[in-house]
Structure formats: C-alpha cells, structure tokens
Design a protein around this motif. Structure first.
Motif, PDB file in Angstrom:
ATOM      1  N   GLN A 245      26.940 -83.440   7.649  1.00  0.00           N
ATOM      2  CA  GLN A 245      26.255 -83.308   6.610  1.00  0.00           C
ATOM      3  C   GLN A 245      26.846 -83.605   5.240  1.00  0.00           C
ATOM      4  N   ASP A 246      28.020 -84.419   5.530  1.00  0.00           N
ATOM      5  CA  ASP A 246      28.543 -85.074   4.098  1.00  0.00           C
ATOM      6  C   ASP A 246      28.023 -85.812   4.381  1.00  0.00           C
ATOM      7  N   VAL A 249      24.274 -85.557   2.722  1.00  0.00           N
ATOM      8  CA  VAL A 249      24.661 -85.448   1.079  1.00  0.00           C
ATOM      9  C   VAL A 249      24.929 -86.683   0.437  1.00  0.00           C
ATOM     10  N   THR A 264      21.933 -74.664   8.185  1.00  0.00           N
ATOM     11  CA  THR A 264      23.335 -75.839   7.555  1.00  0.00           C
ATOM     12  C   THR A 264      24.358 -75.453   7.876  1.00  0.00           C
ATOM     13  N   LEU A 269      25.620 -71.129   2.832  1.00  0.00           N
ATOM     14  CA  LEU A 269      26.011 -72.952   2.720  1.00  0.00           C
ATOM     15  C   LEU A 269      27.016 -72.250   1.299  1.00  0.00           C
ATOM     16  N   HIS A 273      27.957 -75.373  -3.932  1.00  0.00           N
ATOM     17  CA  HIS A 273      26.916 -76.667  -3.096  1.00  0.00           C
ATOM     18  C   HIS A 273      26.258 -77.123  -3.381  1.00  0.00           C
ATOM     19  N   TYR A 276      22.597 -77.311  -2.367  1.00  0.00           N
ATOM     20  CA  TYR A 276      21.386 -76.392  -3.523  1.00  0.00           C
ATOM     21  C   TYR A 276      20.721 -76.573  -5.139  1.00  0.00           C
TER      22      TYR A 276
END
Length: 320
Positions: A245-246, A249, A264, A269, A273, A276
């Motif tokens: 996920q990092d 992003v 997620t 989340l 975060h 959003y």
C-alpha cells in the motif's frame, strides 16, 4: 434433527427471511431467534447435529469438542479456516456459499473495470469541479473498454467468474496464478502469464482476486506496481494486504497510476490517510461482497444445502 445458528444475531433476518426461517423450523429442531457468536455459547451443544455458521462467529482450534454430535456444517458466508480443518478431520460434512458470495463481487468488479476504462470517476471529478463542457475526444482520447488489457491476479472463484464475464467483452484478458495452468486460463478465454511483473507490464487494468495467505501478502509489490504502464488502474476487491500500500500511495502521489480500492490495509483506513484525499484514488467501504438484499441469496443457498443434508443427499457446494 437439532441445529444451531452460529453467527451475528443481528444478521439473522437479513440472511434468513420469514419464509426461510419458517422452512428451517419445519425441517429442523431449531430456535431461529437465538444465534450464538461462539461454539462455547451454543445452547445445549451436546445435542446439536447441524451447525449453520456465518459472519460474526468466533471459532478456535478444538472448539468442536463441545459439539460431539455435529455431523454437518453449512456456511452461508463461505469457509471458515480453522473450523473447516478441524471439522474435516472429524469426518463432518461441510458446505459453503462461497460461490454465491462471489456473484456480487464479480458484478462489482465488472462495473469498476468498465467505469475505470471509461474514465468515469476521474471525468466526473473534473466535470463537477470545473463545471464546463468536456470535449471527450480531445481531452479523453484513450477512454473506453474496447481493446484494453485486463490482468487478473488469482483464478479464485471470483477471479474465474470475472474472467467468464469478460469473455463477452472486446478486451484481452491475462491471468496470473501460481497454481493455475495454461489450460485453466484458456478455459476462461484468458492468456496465462507465469510472472506477475510481466503481466503487469502488459496490463491497463489490474484486478486482484487472490486469497490472503502468507504467500500472497504484498504480492502486488513495488516492483509489480512499477511495471504497470502509465495511466494503468489497480482494482482491489480482495484484501488490502495483498498490495504494497505504501508503494501504491507513492505511485498515486506521482500521478502515474489510478486505484479503485474496496479494501485497504487496515480496513478501514485511519482518518487522515492520504488515500482519502488522492484525486486518482476511488475508495468504497468494502461494498463488493454480499450486503443488504444480496444476503438473501446466501440464505437461500444455505437453506437448499440444509434441505440436502436433512434428506441425506450430498451437498451441492461442498468444501473439498
């Protein structure tokens, strides 16, 4: 035959309507107004022959020791890990509504694939923020599902259903699954690719359908995400932990990729975060699986399996 409900009590009327509850009362000795959330809290457990299990139940290793008379388990929500392994060792017949629960997830996924290919989410945001005429051909020249490549990660029940439904569209489908074969892919009109990074490099829309297990956590890694072409979309209706996920992003913050995330890590989340707020991320609160009136489908499938069990017939959807 005595049966017990092992599920969140609040879900009983959503899963089993009046007709289903009445039928359960006709063919079983059961109190449909009582549902336990753990095997330890099942009333008079020693006399229970059939367990009707679903979401909201807490089950641990060895818990079936409290129910020595159980000969069948019907999961209206799908399999349940520890319970299945323990039950199988005891010779208990098990049924699952996994196939029924896959239907709304596949429907949701197909809708997201179509809308993502049409740039619907991103065009909508531009339209509502700028409030002007959008010249589709000039500003959205690559929009549309026709001729795109969809990469499927995981030939699960849901992944197979998505591929099956994509056969009716003008798209190219690629499949990655370490347990699948070329023949498996061809059966669903897909091309088998044995390397996830290689699949990603050829994919416009990456749709994730693998189960969460130690070997799949983080499988959509930073390298896999980096291999996706500029403008590709990641669609996740499986589990958030399957994606780095990092790294996702970071790719979204660079504006290189887009993401449609129904799940997620964690789920949900925490407030604040970055996912959003990112304009190229579209989040939904775990909507893809059965919910609302779709729960009745699960209850109907479970009732049919219970009818089979009472009649001494094989389950239509056994856990193998």
């Amino acid at each position: 035959m005595r049966a017990a409900l092992l599920m969140d009590p609040a879900l009983v009327p959503f899963v089993f309507g009046e007709r289903e509850r009445a039928r359960l009362g006709e063919i079983l000795e059961i109190d449909t107004t009582v549902a336990a959330t753990s095997l330890a809290s099942v009333p008079d457990p020693s006399g229970v022959n059939l367990l009707i299990a679903g979401w909201g139940a807490k089950i641990g290793p060895g818990d079936l020791d409290a129910l020595p008379g159980v000969r069948g388990i019907v999961h209206w929500s799908g399999g349940n890990g520890v319970l299945d392994a323990d039950a199988a060792a005891r010779g208990i017949r098990i049924s699952t509504a996994k196939a029924a629960n896959a239907i709304p997830v596949a429907e949701f996924t197909l809708a997201m694939i179509t809308l993502a290919a049409k740039d619907a989410f991103w065009a909508s945001r531009r339209y509502t923020s700028e409030q002007r005429f959008v010249d589709r051909e000039a500003e959205l020249p690559d929009t549309g599902l026709y001729g795109t490549t969809v990469g499927i990660v995981g030939a699960s029940t849901i992944g197979r259903l998505v591929m099956q439904r994509l056969r009716d569209t003008d798209v190219r489908v690629l499949l990655y699954d370490p347990y699948a074969t070329t023949a498996d892919a061809e059966a669903f009109g897909a091309e088998f690719v044995d390397d996830l990074g290689a699949l990603a490099a050829r994919t416009d829309l990456l749709s994730i359908h693998a189960p969460e297990m130690p070997s799949t956590i983080g499988m959509v890694s930073s390298d896999v995400l980096a291999a996706l072409p500029d403008g590709a979309t990641v669609i996740n209706t499986a589990r958030g932990a399957l994606v780095d996920q990092d790294a996702l992003v970071a790719e979204l913050q660079r504006g290189r990729l887009r993401a449609i995330l129904d799940v997620t890590e964690p789920d949900p989340l925490p407030a604040g975060h970055p996912l959003y707020e990112l304009p190229n991320a579209f989040l939904t609160p775990h909507l893809a699986g059965s919910m609302g009136n779709e729960l009745r489908r699960l209850g109907e499938v479970a009732l049919a399996e219970i009818e089979c069990f009472v009649a001494g017939e094989p389950f239509a959807h056994p856990v193998l």
